[in-house]
Motif scaffolding. Structure first.
Motif, PDB file in Angstrom:
ATOM      1  N   MET A   7      70.413  13.566  52.795  1.00  0.00           N
ATOM      2  CA  MET A   7      70.726  12.955  54.084  1.00  0.00           C
ATOM      3  C   MET A   7      69.525  12.191  54.628  1.00  0.00           C
ATOM      4  O   MET A   7      69.686  11.172  55.310  1.00  0.00           O
ATOM      5  N   GLN A  41      78.482  11.825  61.741  1.00  0.00           N
ATOM      6  CA  GLN A  41      78.728  13.240  61.482  1.00  0.00           C
ATOM      7  C   GLN A  41      79.598  13.852  62.574  1.00  0.00           C
ATOM      8  O   GLN A  41      80.478  14.679  62.299  1.00  0.00           O
ATOM      9  N   THR A  60      79.011  15.399  52.374  1.00  0.00           N
ATOM     10  CA  THR A  60      77.629  15.865  52.434  1.00  0.00           C
ATOM     11  C   THR A  60      77.374  16.689  53.682  1.00  0.00           C
ATOM     12  O   THR A  60      76.675  17.707  53.631  1.00  0.00           O
TER      13      THR A  60
END
Length: 207
Positions: A136, A167, A114
């Motif tokens: 998200m 991330q 993602t």
């Protein structure tokens, strides 16, 4: 519908199967190759669907990208449903982290599915960057709820810090092609989650 003829039902089933295969193939190919490098022919081949049939289900590549984002949203919701069955918010968060670590080999090759998609779509027009951002956002909101359940008044900041840490380590794991970076960071984040139940921490410095 109950009044459909028997002969009318087969194309519906076939259509649904092909659409789902194309969506799954789009998720895989977009992760592995990125949006710009992936063609409709690539997706059709991966889905074992004639390329000419793709346009029957998806008029443009952006339509397929949007379907892939929808698949990410469904997977996220399924994961959240499973995590919510655990007893404590600490267990839910640490299990979330454990799931990331189990995907470390995939992250080393291609990054976060993602996150990399969001980064690429941010550079394109069309509004799909906001669509993936909404996915998200769901994860951040759920994470915030877990920290709130732990009694943290800074639950929003902590949620952003946790997702940002993931991330960031996904990017480094992919950059250096080193899955163990993800494993070590996962251990650190799990210890951080445990520490938050004992004493306040700086939300911008998860440790």
């Amino acid at each position: 519908m109950t009044d459909s003829k028997k002969g009318d039902r087969v194309p519906v089933i076939t259509k649904r199967g092909k659409r789902e295969r194309l969506t799954a193939a789009a998720v895989k190919m977009l992760h592995e190759q990125g949006v710009e490098k992936t063609t409709l022919a690539d997706i059709a081949q991966a889905a074992d669907v004639p390329v000419g049939n793709v346009y029957y289900y998806f008029k443009t590549k952006d339509d397929l990208v949007e379907a892939a984002i929808g698949a990410h949203a469904q997977s996220l919701q399924a994961m959240i449903t499973s995590l919510d069955e655990l007893t404590t918010p600490q267990d839910r968060l640490k299990t979330l982290i454990g799931g990331w670590v189990r995907q470390r080999d995939l992250a080393a090759r291609y990054g976060c599915p993602t996150g990399t998609l969001a980064s690429e779509l941010d550079k394109r027009a069309g509004g799909l960057d906001r669509t993936v951002a909404d996915v998200m956002q769901v994860l951040i909101d759920w994470t915030e709820q877990q920290f709130h359940s732990m009694g943290r008044s800074d639950s929003r900041d902590l949620a952003v810090a946790l997702i940002a840490a993931y991330q960031g380590i996904s990017l480094l794991t992919n950059t250096f092609r080193d899955p163990e970076l993800m494993a070590r960071e996962g251990d650190r984040l799990a210890r951080w989650i445990d520490s938050l139940g004992r004493s306040p921490r700086d939300p911008d410095d998860p440790r």
